[in-house]
Design a protein around this motif. Sequence first.
Motif, mmCIF file in Angstrom:
data_model
loop_
_atom_site.group_PDB
_atom_site.id
_atom_site.type_symbol
_atom_site.label_atom_id
_atom_site.label_comp_id
_atom_site.label_asym_id
_atom_site.label_seq_id
_atom_site.Cartn_x
_atom_site.Cartn_y
_atom_site.Cartn_z
ATOM 1 N N GLY A 181 0.732 -1.063 -0.019
ATOM 2 C CA GLY A 181 -0.061 -0.015 -0.009
ATOM 3 C C GLY A 181 0.849 1.181 0.074
ATOM 4 N N ILE A 182 1.906 1.338 0.790
ATOM 5 C CA ILE A 182 2.587 2.523 0.878
ATOM 6 C C ILE A 182 3.564 2.655 -0.479
ATOM 7 C CG2 ILE A 182 4.755 3.410 1.876
ATOM 8 C CD1 ILE A 182 4.075 1.880 4.557
ATOM 9 N N ARG A 183 3.889 1.608 -1.056
ATOM 10 C CA ARG A 183 4.375 1.805 -2.390
ATOM 11 C C ARG A 183 3.573 2.473 -3.548
ATOM 12 N NH1 ARG A 183 6.835 -3.228 -1.056
ATOM 13 N NH2 ARG A 183 5.425 -4.590 -2.375
ATOM 14 N N GLU A 184 2.235 2.327 -3.243
ATOM 15 C CA GLU A 184 1.309 2.713 -4.238
ATOM 16 C C GLU A 184 0.903 4.114 -4.043
ATOM 17 O OE1 GLU A 184 -0.084 1.186 -6.842
ATOM 18 O OE2 GLU A 184 1.335 -0.460 -6.486
ATOM 19 N N ILE A 185 0.821 4.654 -2.904
ATOM 20 C CA ILE A 185 0.442 6.020 -2.536
ATOM 21 C C ILE A 185 1.547 7.010 -2.872
ATOM 22 C CG2 ILE A 185 -1.068 5.158 -0.808
ATOM 23 C CD1 ILE A 185 1.052 6.498 1.224
#
Length: 355
Positions: A181-185
Amino acid sequence: MKALVLAAGSGTRLRPVTHTGAKQLVPVANKPVLFYALEAIAQAGITDVGIVVGPSSDDIKEAVGDGSSLGIDVTYICQDVPLGLAHAVLISQDFLGSEDFLMYLGDNFVGGGVAAFADEFRRTRPEAQILLTPVPDATAFGVAELDADGHVVSLEEKPPAPRSDLAVMGVYLFSAAIHEGIREIKPSARGELEITHAIQWLIEEGRDVRASVHSGYWRDTGNVTDMLEVNRHVLDAASGEIAGEVDSESQLTGAVRIAPGARVVRSRIEGPAVIGPGTVVTDSRIGPHTSIGEDCEITESHVGASIVLRGSTVRGVPAITASLIGRHTTVTSAPAGDTTHQLVLGDHTRVTLAR
């Protein structure tokens, strides 16, 4: 399971005290706020702990050391620039690996600890679990909306019209899915990677994101008012212990802790209160709900509902209340007949003077 404790914040709301020290080390009942978090993590059965540190890293490393005195094994992770909670997780990837972890904001105080919360996560194994608490005004917090089964439907940061009264506390449990999730934001409008955005991404991807509602005591100790309130709360539950010297002309009432090496002379201590080691209280009244740090001198003064940090002097001041007095500070009264005030104050200081 590992733990990640965030202690890199600069503590702007606690200035000027935090100009020369970490906000997470400001003491509550003469113990740093950070220590309550680390003890709660140890009580949850988590011993492998990463602490994310910033400009005050040396102070935190000196206070915590390798963590053995608290029953944990500490790894320090440097966050040079505070770019959000999700950024702190991002730079901790090498430490966290693919393991589940508990993330705890180091200036939060959670009454009752987090063991039950961690046990629930271990039992149910969602991909993320957040700790919530009902608040009277949710507009100042991240707010969660839940469905009937306790799953998180949405997260919103400081909404003008909250969909619930459930505020997001500074405690989270994650599986390795949060890294995806962090890589996508992308950074938010304030230039930070927001953990709420990463959790919201998991929700939108149909991942299992759950919540636990905490009905007990909780405070973010980021400002003086909340710091004093936590001090009051902790002292209310404390027991008395007299390990220092108290002369026959002094009077102690309620739960009072006098540390070894402290002396109380011709004074009244009203509990709950704690007097640190090496401190001398003479011809004074202390308390209730007051913590005096180590190596202080309180003479001919009254200090109540306050926190006084180590090495400070209060002399000839008839009434100090609801105050946070920093390290190695001197507060004295003016000479007899002098009606003026003489102040030497640092940046971001707040003073209230009686008329």
